[in-house]
Design a protein around this motif. Sequence first.
Motif, mmCIF file in Angstrom:
data_model
loop_
_atom_site.group_PDB
_atom_site.id
_atom_site.type_symbol
_atom_site.label_atom_id
_atom_site.label_comp_id
_atom_site.label_asym_id
_atom_site.label_seq_id
_atom_site.Cartn_x
_atom_site.Cartn_y
_atom_site.Cartn_z
ATOM 1 N N GLY A 18 64.655 70.779 99.900
ATOM 2 C CA GLY A 18 64.470 70.452 101.304
ATOM 3 C C GLY A 18 64.897 71.531 102.272
ATOM 4 O O GLY A 18 65.041 71.254 103.467
ATOM 5 N N THR A 19 65.075 72.783 101.793
ATOM 6 C CA THR A 19 65.536 73.863 102.671
ATOM 7 C C THR A 19 64.450 74.881 102.987
ATOM 8 O O THR A 19 64.725 75.869 103.667
ATOM 9 N N THR A 85 67.219 58.123 98.258
ATOM 10 C CA THR A 85 67.008 59.028 99.382
ATOM 11 C C THR A 85 65.571 59.530 99.469
ATOM 12 O O THR A 85 65.189 60.120 100.490
ATOM 13 N N THR A 86 64.768 59.307 98.434
ATOM 14 C CA THR A 86 63.377 59.788 98.450
ATOM 15 C C THR A 86 62.349 58.669 98.408
ATOM 16 O O THR A 86 61.165 58.915 98.627
ATOM 17 N N ALA A 98 58.664 61.861 108.560
ATOM 18 C CA ALA A 98 58.983 63.258 108.862
ATOM 19 C C ALA A 98 58.928 64.086 107.591
ATOM 20 O O ALA A 98 59.606 63.771 106.602
ATOM 21 N N GLY A 100 59.944 67.172 107.090
ATOM 22 C CA GLY A 100 61.143 67.955 106.828
ATOM 23 C C GLY A 100 60.838 69.381 106.418
ATOM 24 O O GLY A 100 59.708 69.880 106.570
ATOM 25 N N ASN A 101 61.837 70.040 105.852
ATOM 26 C CA ASN A 101 61.718 71.455 105.497
ATOM 27 C C ASN A 101 61.335 71.617 104.022
ATOM 28 O O ASN A 101 62.136 72.060 103.196
ATOM 29 N N GLN A 164 59.000 65.018 96.369
ATOM 30 C CA GLN A 164 59.625 65.090 97.695
ATOM 31 C C GLN A 164 59.959 63.695 98.201
ATOM 32 O O GLN A 164 61.082 63.435 98.625
#
Length: 271
Positions: A18-19, A85-86, A98, A100-101, A164
């Motif tokens: 996620g970065t 969380t996913t 969203a 995200g990155n 993701q």
Amino acid sequence: MTPAELETLTTRLLAAFGTAQQLSRPSDEIQGFSLDDGYAVAHRMRDLRVARGEAVMGRKIGGTNPAMYHLTGATGPVWNFMYATTVHELPGGSGSFALGNFLQPRIEPELALHMARPPQPGMSEAELLECIDRVSHCFELVHSPYSDWKVRGPDASAAYGLHQALLVGPWHDIGTDRPAWAETLKTFAVTLIGSNGEERHGVGANALGSPVLALGAIVNDIGLHPDWTPVGAGEIVTTGTLTELLPVKPGDRWQTSISGAPLDGLDVTFI
């Protein structure tokens, strides 16, 4: 792969999740990096994610649609863990999400199976179906931390199965008529429609002949490896993309329509 290489690789991959950090492929760095090595990373990463508070929700399966092998580098079914969380519920089958990155995200229309009891290796299709109490149409979002989606199976297994997020539509109980659902899950059709005019079509049978057979494939594979964690009751298992996986970006709206099954189409805007 040595224990030190396992720990270093797992820590690096987890830190990059996620970065928007692009990574080199483990198979280019570690001589003889194999699919079993990729799954060793997946289990170690599971331990680290659970230790930091991420509950395991189930498994994602990939590589079940041979028509997509030229895009993903897959040569057969692979799996990985999904987390609280996913995995995200979509009340009513619609909403926003969203992105995200994440690098090079793509969208996959899939089917999710909820396990009422643990499936066992060697089960027939009918026996596997008895382990499932409800099903849902869903979107899986996948991404590639590797350049230009140049992915080998072991690299994908190490990198979270490229998972993701999972966006889960309304659930439907199948316990009242499993024989009918056995056929429905093979023959139902899905159309994926994007706000950019893209449109793709698929059927349940694109997942190794049936989503239930896709489940059986990984259950049998896991059963060959005593050190791998088997699929348990309460887990959600996704069974691979039913259409071509397509790029997604903020501002896109993606919808699906379903025919031949009492499943809900999805409507998601990405932000």
